[in-house]
Design a protein around this motif. Structure first.
Motif, short mmCIF file in Angstrom:
data_model
loop_
_atom_site.label_atom_id
_atom_site.label_comp_id
_atom_site.label_asym_id
_atom_site.label_seq_id
_atom_site.Cartn_x
_atom_site.Cartn_y
_atom_site.Cartn_z
N VAL A 13 -22.88 -17.74 -25.54
CA VAL A 13 -23.29 -16.51 -26.28
C VAL A 13 -23.87 -17.06 -27.67
O VAL A 13 -25.12 -16.61 -28.14
N ILE A 14 -23.33 -18.17 -27.98
CA ILE A 14 -23.71 -18.65 -29.42
C ILE A 14 -25.03 -19.27 -29.13
O ILE A 14 -26.10 -19.46 -29.85
N LEU A 20 -18.78 -17.66 -36.24
CA LEU A 20 -18.71 -16.87 -34.78
C LEU A 20 -17.78 -17.68 -34.02
O LEU A 20 -17.23 -17.01 -32.78
N THR A 21 -17.42 -19.09 -34.07
CA THR A 21 -16.66 -19.82 -33.25
C THR A 21 -15.15 -19.47 -33.59
O THR A 21 -14.20 -19.10 -32.88
N VAL A 27 -21.29 -7.77 -28.40
CA VAL A 27 -21.50 -9.02 -29.53
C VAL A 27 -22.10 -8.60 -31.00
O VAL A 27 -21.77 -8.97 -31.85
N LYS A 58 -19.71 -6.94 -33.00
CA LYS A 58 -18.61 -7.82 -33.74
C LYS A 58 -19.26 -8.57 -34.90
O LYS A 58 -18.60 -8.72 -35.98
N GLN A 107 -24.87 -21.28 -37.18
CA GLN A 107 -24.32 -19.93 -36.74
C GLN A 107 -24.43 -18.90 -38.22
O GLN A 107 -24.42 -17.73 -37.76
N LEU A 142 -14.87 -14.86 -34.88
CA LEU A 142 -15.13 -13.78 -33.76
C LEU A 142 -14.96 -14.38 -32.52
O LEU A 142 -14.86 -13.51 -31.29
N HIS A 143 -14.61 -15.61 -32.30
CA HIS A 143 -14.29 -16.24 -31.16
C HIS A 143 -15.42 -16.14 -29.93
O HIS A 143 -14.74 -15.71 -28.72
N LEU A 144 -16.62 -16.04 -30.32
CA LEU A 144 -17.70 -15.85 -29.39
C LEU A 144 -17.79 -17.22 -28.40
O LEU A 144 -17.60 -18.25 -29.00
N SER A 145 -18.14 -16.96 -27.17
CA SER A 145 -18.28 -18.22 -26.47
C SER A 145 -19.42 -18.96 -26.70
O SER A 145 -20.39 -18.52 -27.60
#
Length: 348
Positions: A128-129, A118-119, A167, A170, A146, A122-125
């Motif tokens: 959000v995680i 995810l980090t 999200v 993704k 994750q 997908l580069h989620l913040s």
């Protein structure tokens, strides 16, 4: 907490590299394979230097064997003589550790990337995680958090509606399967994933075996440790790939597979026998140069007070004798000690 920092430290830059590859191939497993190949190509100059260094080591094996035999009962003197030999020949035994050190640094980064798609993919913040972690509950600091989030969202997206459809889409687009294996799962004794640790152990042994076969080390100081590593590394490889997700295990296996190919290629391009013969010739030339008499020029005054250039042919041994004598005289004057003449034994 400290280990998490180390993982992130190396995982962050590697994450961007694998992310860039993933954007092209859109397959997590293929991205890891391509990354491994790129990494090996990038490290090729280091491997070439190590190949030449091993050949250089083989060139003065007879001198190492002689030192080992001569000072078998005096470890301190033996180490001093070996160090002196390495300095004379411009060889550093520690250089052989560099590829292994880099490999472990990369391993830490790969572990972080595989555990945190995810980090890194997908580069989620972080917010959000963190919100997704609250929804599934459990240990927020767990390494596999994750991966659990990915699994939970893909099984039941409706529970995560507050994260937003963007999200969820993704995460659903992230495919962690490769050749029928879930790259986020950790192997165990009762699943098909046990094939990963087994292959890791086999290819680890094969690479060490091929390397030693192609580059025999004889009686050099590192020979014993290399033989031991041939059995220790496969055991370590099995253990580490049993402890981490399959994605890391695939990287570990590929590292050895590509490594075997690299060893075979380098031995063809940089033949150890030819390199060793070249190193022996260069060593003999240096020895001749050290023994060759040196012409020293010194300006003195004759009986009439005129300056004249006086030439004197002096051997390297005599130069060393004079330098040591001068150093002893200075120490004797400084500390009020008795001056002791330099003998041939002092120059050995």
């Amino acid at each position: 907490m400290q280990m998490n920092f180390i993982y992130e430290l190396f995982g962050t830059p590697l994450g961007y590299v694998i992310w860039a590859i993933y954007q092209v191939v859109k397959n997590y497993g293929v991205a890891i394979i391509i990354f491994t190949i790129i990494l090996k190509v990038a490290m090729l100059p280091i491997a070439i230097k190590q190949q030449k260094s091993s050949a250089k080591m083989g060139a003065f094996q007879p001198r190492i064997a002689e030192i080992n035999k001569k000072y078998a009962k005096n470890p301190q003197k033996k180490q001093e003589e070996l160090t002196k030999l390495y300095e004379e020949e411009g060889y550093s035994p520690m250089k052989g550790c560099l590829p292994m050190l880099i490999q472990f640094v990369i391993l830490f980064g790969i572990i972080d990337v595989v555990y945190k798609p995810l980090t890194h993919i997908l580069h989620l913040s972080k917010d959000v995680i963190a919100k997704a972690a609250e929804i599934i509950g459990g240990n927020a600091g767990a390494m596999n958090q994750q991966l659990k989030i990915v699994d939970a969202i893909q099984q039941d997206p409706s529970k995560f509606s507050e994260l937003g459809q963007n999200v969820i889409d993704k995460v659903n687009s992230l495919d962690l399967n490769f050749l029928g294996l879930n790259l986020g799962s950790v192997p165990n004794w009762t699943s098909i994933l046990i094939i990963i640790p087994i292959l890791a152990g086999i290819f680890s042994f094969l690479q060490m075996f091929v390397s030693m076969k192609m580059n025999p080390m004889g009686e050099t100081p590192g020979a014993g440790s290399m033989k031991m590593m041939m059995f220790v590394m496969p055991i370590f490889s099995v253990w580490i790939t049993f402890s981490v997700p399959v994605g890391v295990g695939i990287y570990w296996i590929l590292t050895y597979v590509v490594g075997i190919g690299q060893v075979l290629l380098l031995n063809k391009l940089y033949n150890p026998k030819e390199l060793r013969e070249q190193a022996i010739a260069e060593m003999e030339e240096r020895q001749k140069a050290r023994k060759k008499p040196v012409v020293k020029k010194e300006i003195k005054k004759d009986e009439k007070g005129n300056e004249v250039v006086v030439e004197e042919t002096v051997s390297q041994k005599e130069i060393n004798r004079r330098r040591l004598a001068e150093a002893r005289k200075r120490d004797a004057e400084k500390y009020g000690e008795e001056y002791v003449e330099v003998t041939d034994d002092d120059l050995k």
